[in-house]
Motif scaffolding. Structure first.
Motif, PDB file in Angstrom:
ATOM      1  N   TRP A   4       0.757  -1.186   0.041  1.00  0.00           N
ATOM      2  CA  TRP A   4       0.100   0.055   0.035  1.00  0.00           C
ATOM      3  C   TRP A   4       0.852   1.249   0.191  1.00  0.00           C
ATOM      4  O   TRP A   4       1.630   1.591   0.907  1.00  0.00           O
ATOM      5  N   ARG A   5       0.634   2.366  -1.137  1.00  0.00           N
ATOM      6  CA  ARG A   5       1.583   3.347  -1.081  1.00  0.00           C
ATOM      7  C   ARG A   5       0.772   4.681  -1.484  1.00  0.00           C
ATOM      8  O   ARG A   5      -0.389   4.404  -2.025  1.00  0.00           O
ATOM      9  N   PHE A   6       1.103   5.710  -0.818  1.00  0.00           N
ATOM     10  CA  PHE A   6       0.541   6.950  -1.492  1.00  0.00           C
ATOM     11  C   PHE A   6       1.594   7.567  -2.437  1.00  0.00           C
ATOM     12  O   PHE A   6       2.753   7.607  -1.992  1.00  0.00           O
ATOM     13  N   HIS A   7       0.977   8.175  -3.407  1.00  0.00           N
ATOM     14  CA  HIS A   7       1.676   8.722  -4.385  1.00  0.00           C
ATOM     15  C   HIS A   7       1.926  10.394  -4.382  1.00  0.00           C
ATOM     16  O   HIS A   7       2.646  11.024  -4.804  1.00  0.00           O
ATOM     17  N   GLU A   8       0.780  10.762  -3.617  1.00  0.00           N
ATOM     18  CA  GLU A   8       0.689  12.221  -3.041  1.00  0.00           C
ATOM     19  C   GLU A   8       0.209  12.250  -1.752  1.00  0.00           C
ATOM     20  O   GLU A   8      -0.784  11.503  -1.506  1.00  0.00           O
ATOM     21  N   THR A   9       0.662  13.326  -1.104  1.00  0.00           N
ATOM     22  CA  THR A   9      -0.069  13.541   0.273  1.00  0.00           C
ATOM     23  C   THR A   9      -1.298  14.023   0.154  1.00  0.00           C
ATOM     24  O   THR A   9      -1.670  14.602  -0.962  1.00  0.00           O
ATOM     25  N   GLY A  10      -2.277  13.654   1.159  1.00  0.00           N
ATOM     26  CA  GLY A  10      -3.539  14.118   1.307  1.00  0.00           C
ATOM     27  C   GLY A  10      -4.434  13.299   1.773  1.00  0.00           C
ATOM     28  O   GLY A  10      -4.171  12.842   2.950  1.00  0.00           O
ATOM     29  N   ASP A  11      -5.706  12.850   1.336  1.00  0.00           N
ATOM     30  CA  ASP A  11      -6.608  12.112   1.688  1.00  0.00           C
ATOM     31  C   ASP A  11      -6.243  10.918   1.871  1.00  0.00           C
ATOM     32  O   ASP A  11      -5.188  10.319   1.218  1.00  0.00           O
ATOM     33  N   ILE A  12      -6.696  10.160   2.939  1.00  0.00           N
ATOM     34  CA  ILE A  12      -6.333   8.722   3.153  1.00  0.00           C
ATOM     35  C   ILE A  12      -6.601   7.922   1.931  1.00  0.00           C
ATOM     36  O   ILE A  12      -5.781   6.869   1.718  1.00  0.00           O
ATOM     37  N   LYS A  13      -7.486   8.365   0.958  1.00  0.00           N
ATOM     38  CA  LYS A  13      -7.962   7.594  -0.161  1.00  0.00           C
ATOM     39  C   LYS A  13      -6.730   7.617  -0.922  1.00  0.00           C
ATOM     40  O   LYS A  13      -6.701   6.765  -2.147  1.00  0.00           O
ATOM     41  N   ASN A  14      -5.778   8.343  -0.934  1.00  0.00           N
ATOM     42  CA  ASN A  14      -4.495   8.331  -1.827  1.00  0.00           C
ATOM     43  C   ASN A  14      -3.985   6.961  -1.611  1.00  0.00           C
ATOM     44  O   ASN A  14      -2.850   6.793  -2.574  1.00  0.00           O
ATOM     45  N   LEU A  15      -3.993   6.405  -0.629  1.00  0.00           N
ATOM     46  CA  LEU A  15      -3.203   5.115  -0.328  1.00  0.00           C
ATOM     47  C   LEU A  15      -3.949   4.070  -1.157  1.00  0.00           C
ATOM     48  O   LEU A  15      -5.180   3.876  -1.296  1.00  0.00           O
ATOM     49  N   VAL A  16      -3.106   3.495  -2.076  1.00  0.00           N
ATOM     50  CA  VAL A  16      -3.505   2.542  -3.212  1.00  0.00           C
ATOM     51  C   VAL A  16      -2.601   1.077  -2.997  1.00  0.00           C
ATOM     52  O   VAL A  16      -1.389   1.288  -2.684  1.00  0.00           O
ATOM     53  N   LEU A  17      -3.193   0.099  -3.461  1.00  0.00           N
ATOM     54  CA  LEU A  17      -2.419  -1.109  -3.460  1.00  0.00           C
ATOM     55  C   LEU A  17      -1.629  -1.368  -4.634  1.00  0.00           C
ATOM     56  O   LEU A  17      -2.367  -1.198  -5.877  1.00  0.00           O
ATOM     57  N   ALA A  42      -0.952   8.018  13.713  1.00  0.00           N
ATOM     58  CA  ALA A  42       0.377   8.397  12.992  1.00  0.00           C
ATOM     59  C   ALA A  42       0.337   8.182  11.415  1.00  0.00           C
ATOM     60  O   ALA A  42       0.790   8.822  10.514  1.00  0.00           O
ATOM     61  N   ASP A  43      -0.105   6.901  11.160  1.00  0.00           N
ATOM     62  CA  ASP A  43      -0.090   6.440   9.703  1.00  0.00           C
ATOM     63  C   ASP A  43      -0.795   7.450   9.002  1.00  0.00           C
ATOM     64  O   ASP A  43      -0.613   7.879   7.775  1.00  0.00           O
ATOM     65  N   ARG A  44      -2.041   7.815   9.674  1.00  0.00           N
ATOM     66  CA  ARG A  44      -3.162   8.576   8.748  1.00  0.00           C
ATOM     67  C   ARG A  44      -2.339   9.906   8.456  1.00  0.00           C
ATOM     68  O   ARG A  44      -2.409  10.709   7.413  1.00  0.00           O
ATOM     69  N   TYR A  45      -1.624  10.511   9.630  1.00  0.00           N
ATOM     70  CA  TYR A  45      -1.151  11.920   9.563  1.00  0.00           C
ATOM     71  C   TYR A  45      -0.046  11.542   8.593  1.00  0.00           C
ATOM     72  O   TYR A  45       0.062  12.681   7.606  1.00  0.00           O
ATOM     73  N   LEU A  46       0.689  10.806   8.389  1.00  0.00           N
ATOM     74  CA  LEU A  46       1.823  10.798   7.499  1.00  0.00           C
ATOM     75  C   LEU A  46       1.521  10.666   5.818  1.00  0.00           C
ATOM     76  O   LEU A  46       1.929  11.446   5.157  1.00  0.00           O
ATOM     77  N   VAL A  47       0.232   9.895   5.572  1.00  0.00           N
ATOM     78  CA  VAL A  47      -0.351  10.021   4.466  1.00  0.00           C
ATOM     79  C   VAL A  47      -0.898  11.587   4.014  1.00  0.00           C
ATOM     80  O   VAL A  47      -0.858  12.130   2.924  1.00  0.00           O
ATOM     81  N   GLN A  48      -1.417  12.339   4.968  1.00  0.00           N
ATOM     82  CA  GLN A  48      -1.857  13.518   4.977  1.00  0.00           C
ATOM     83  C   GLN A  48      -0.707  14.572   4.813  1.00  0.00           C
ATOM     84  O   GLN A  48      -1.103  15.763   4.629  1.00  0.00           O
TER      85      GLN A  48
END
Length: 326
Positions: A4-17, A42-48
């Protein structure tokens, strides 16, 4: 492998498989096949994009987890097939981490899974219990017989603090808004469990602790910080751990001065690897004596990480765990 990775910070929905190459461990790292990962705010804050020292996207978050050693590091501490859990470090902050099928982790930040624990329990334990231990013992200096007040007591750090403080011989007052959670906190060892929404909460705390609250583990932030200053006894200590109720707070300075209070913010990231290993040994020894284990709210499958973060946002009792592999 899948991660699971995010390609840009922001909404938790940016986290994709995504499908990505397997990690290549360095000489002081072990390659772990991740079996379970536990989620933290903290995981959510990191994505955001709200977490310091975070890795640059695309990035795999996840600070808590446990698994099986596939390729041991050079330290000689572990062998192929050993079950291990992660105690912290930069894994999940600036190093890709545990919401993935494999992860490379420095040996210094790995510990054997405690006897009798499942890998899900081992994933749910380290960061919350290490944080609670730092608040209670390392910085809070809690002594047997003292009274500790725990706000947000049904969360991961809060429930860990209830178990540890009870095991240390303290009198524990736990706060929660939910009646079912309050009942569960009593079963975990809290001596008094109070409704956090009660209009006369300060009066109830005083009645439950006529000798005064010597230590507060403050998991919420926002307006709660000033309320905790009011409920703390003179010369008390307030350990600020979380900020779920707000990033900023106004405090009554006169309370700090006239009650001679010590207010301290703390983070699990302040441990060195040696300190974390020592604290984890003390924690697991205490839990073994009291028969306690990390509290798990619900286990989600690997494809359901978004649903797992949704559950985390609801305020579960204990930890939300993701089952990554078999």
């Amino acid at each position: 492998m899948r991660a699971w990775r995010f390609h840009e910070t922001g909404d938790i929905k940016n986290l994709v498989l995504d499908t990505v190459p397997d990690p290549q461990p360095g000489p002081d790292e072990s390659l772990i096949r991740v079996v379970a990962a536990a989620l933290n705010p903290a995981d959510r804050y990191l994505v955001q994009g709200q977490y310091p020292r975070a890795g640059r996207p695309p990035f795999t978050p996840g600070r808590d987890g446990a698994g099986i050693v596939v390729k041991p590091g050079s330290s000689g501490r572990f062998r192929e097939g050993d079950q291990v859990c992660v105690l912290g470090g930069l894994t999940g902050i600036s190093m890709p981490s545990l919401l993935a099928e494999y992860c490379a982790v420095p040996d210094a930040w790995l510990a054997p899974v405690p006897d009798g624990w499942t890998l899900e329990e081992a994933a749910a334990g380290p960061l919350t219990f290490l944080t609670a231990w730092r608040a209670l013992r390392v910085r809070g200096g809690l002594e047997p017989g003292e009274t500790v007040l725990i706000t947000g007591a049904s969360g991961g750090v809060g429930s860990a603090a209830v178990m540890l403080a009870s095991g240390l011989g303290a009198r524990v007052i736990a706060l929660s808004r939910d009646a079912a959670k309050r009942e569960a906190l009593g079963a975990l060892g809290a001596d008094a469990v109070l409704d956090a929404t009660a209009a006369d909460l300060e009066k109830q705390v005083k009645a439950a602790a006529p000798e005064g609250v010597r230590l507060v583990v403050e998991n919420l932030g926002g307006d709660w910080l000033d309320r905790c200053l009011r409920m703390a006894a003179p010369h008390g200590r307030v350990m600020v751990v979380g900020l779920l109720a707000g990033l900023t707070a106004e405090v009554t300075i006169g309370l700090l001065i006239h009650k001679n209070l010590r207010v301290e913010g703390l983070s699990v990231s302040a441990y060195t690897s040696e300190e974390a290993q020592e604290a984890w040994t003390e924690i697991t020894g205490l839990l073994d004596k009291t028969g306690r284990k990390p509290l798990i709210d619900r286990v989600f499958d690997f494809e359901s990480v978004q649903a797992a973060f949704g559950r985390l946002a609801e305020g579960p009792l204990g930890k939300v765990v993701v089952r990554v592999g078999a």
